[in-house]
Design an enzyme around this catalytic site. Structure first.
Site, short mmCIF file in Angstrom:
data_model
loop_
_atom_site.label_atom_id
_atom_site.label_comp_id
_atom_site.label_asym_id
_atom_site.label_seq_id
_atom_site.Cartn_x
_atom_site.Cartn_y
_atom_site.Cartn_z
N LYS A 1 1.03 -1.20 0.15
CA LYS A 1 0.05 -0.03 -0.16
C LYS A 1 0.96 1.24 0.01
O LYS A 1 1.66 1.22 0.88
CB LYS A 1 -0.97 0.07 1.33
CG LYS A 1 -1.95 0.87 1.36
CD LYS A 1 -2.97 0.57 2.49
CE LYS A 1 -4.14 1.18 2.46
NZ LYS A 1 -4.62 1.21 3.79
C1 E4P Z 1 -8.21 2.26 3.87
O1 E4P Z 1 -7.44 1.41 3.54
C2 E4P Z 1 -8.20 2.69 5.16
O2 E4P Z 1 -7.46 2.18 6.06
C3 E4P Z 1 -9.38 3.20 5.89
O3 E4P Z 1 -10.32 2.94 4.97
C4 E4P Z 1 -9.84 4.68 6.72
O4 E4P Z 1 -10.58 4.73 7.09
P1 E4P Z 1 -11.00 5.81 8.13
O5 E4P Z 1 -11.34 7.06 7.27
O6 E4P Z 1 -12.39 5.40 8.96
O7 E4P Z 1 -9.85 5.93 8.97
#
Ligand code: E4P
Length: 217
Positions: A87
């Site tokens: 990622k």
């Molecule tokens: C995506 O990969 C992120 O980890 C995540 O969905 C972020 O979500 P949040 O805005 O609830 O922190």
């Protein structure tokens, strides 16, 4: 539509896996910290534990923001387990790293995407997944679902194979709306998946069936 769970909590991952509908896991540095997982070695070991629970893709995020650092970390993460998806954040070096990994056949998830142009760049760089954060857009009074629809349209116009991974899902309606738009994947908390089960008429209907069964037995 693939269902990913957005957590580093092993119990929640196991619960979603046991339900039989889990296709993968996404994590980020904040989710790791929330579980008290700190230090490079512990973090790497935790990714392996997650891969042992689920069968699908597990996104593991690089911390470096320079190209060489991203490549070094990403290669280390990818070598941990075949299910690992590297990622990278949507910055210039993240796009470069995405192209580098995609040329090498390493799966990528380009994260922190908030505009259609960013999603177009990620697809051009060969990203396996692009992660638009719809909940965080909703948080600032901007229509997160509209972004998912715009990306769907752009990818369909050109036949990009990058999968739209709707992220920052906050609740069950987000899941349903993403499914209507044609998002390839959603990632959210366990509650957003479990919420799909709920309907009062199901509970009332089941109670009645069981009551009638008892009457006849
Ligand atoms: C995506 O990969 C992120 O980890 C995540 O969905 C972020 O979500 P949040 O805005 O609830 O922190």
């Amino acid at each position: 539509m693939k269902f990913f769970i957005d957590t580093a909590n092993l119990n929640e991952i196991a619960e979603a896996q046991a339900l039989g509908v889990l296709d993968g896991v996404t994590t980020n540095p904040s989710l790791m910290a929330k579980e008290g997982i700190t230090g490079a070695e512990n973090i790497l070991a935790h990714y392996k534990k997650i891969c042992d629970i689920v069968e699908g893709d597990v996104s593991a995020e690089v911390i470096a923001t320079d190209f060489e650092g991203m490549v070094r970390e990403g290669e280390q993460l990818a070598s941990l387990h075949p299910q690992i998806v590297v990622k990278v954040p949507l910055i210039a070096n993240g796009i470069k790293a995405c192209k580098y990994f995609s040329d090498k056949g390493i799966k990528t998830n380009v994260t922190l995407v908030f505009s259609p142009g960013q999603a177009l760049l990620a697809a051009k760089a060969g990203a396996t997944y692009v992660s638009p954060f719809l909940g965080r857009l909703d948080d600032i009074s901007t229509d997160g679902l509209h972004l998912i629809a715009e990306i769907r349209q752009i990818y369909d116009n050109y036949g990009f194979e990058t999968q739209i991974l709707s992220a920052s899902i906050r609740h069950t309606m987000h899941v349903i709306d993403c499914a209507k738009i044609g998002s390839d994947v959603m990632t959210g908390p366990l509650s957003s998946i479990m919420g799909l089960l709920k309907h009062p008429l199901t509970d009332i209907g089941l109670a009645k069936f069981l009551e009638d069964f008892k009457k006849g037995n």
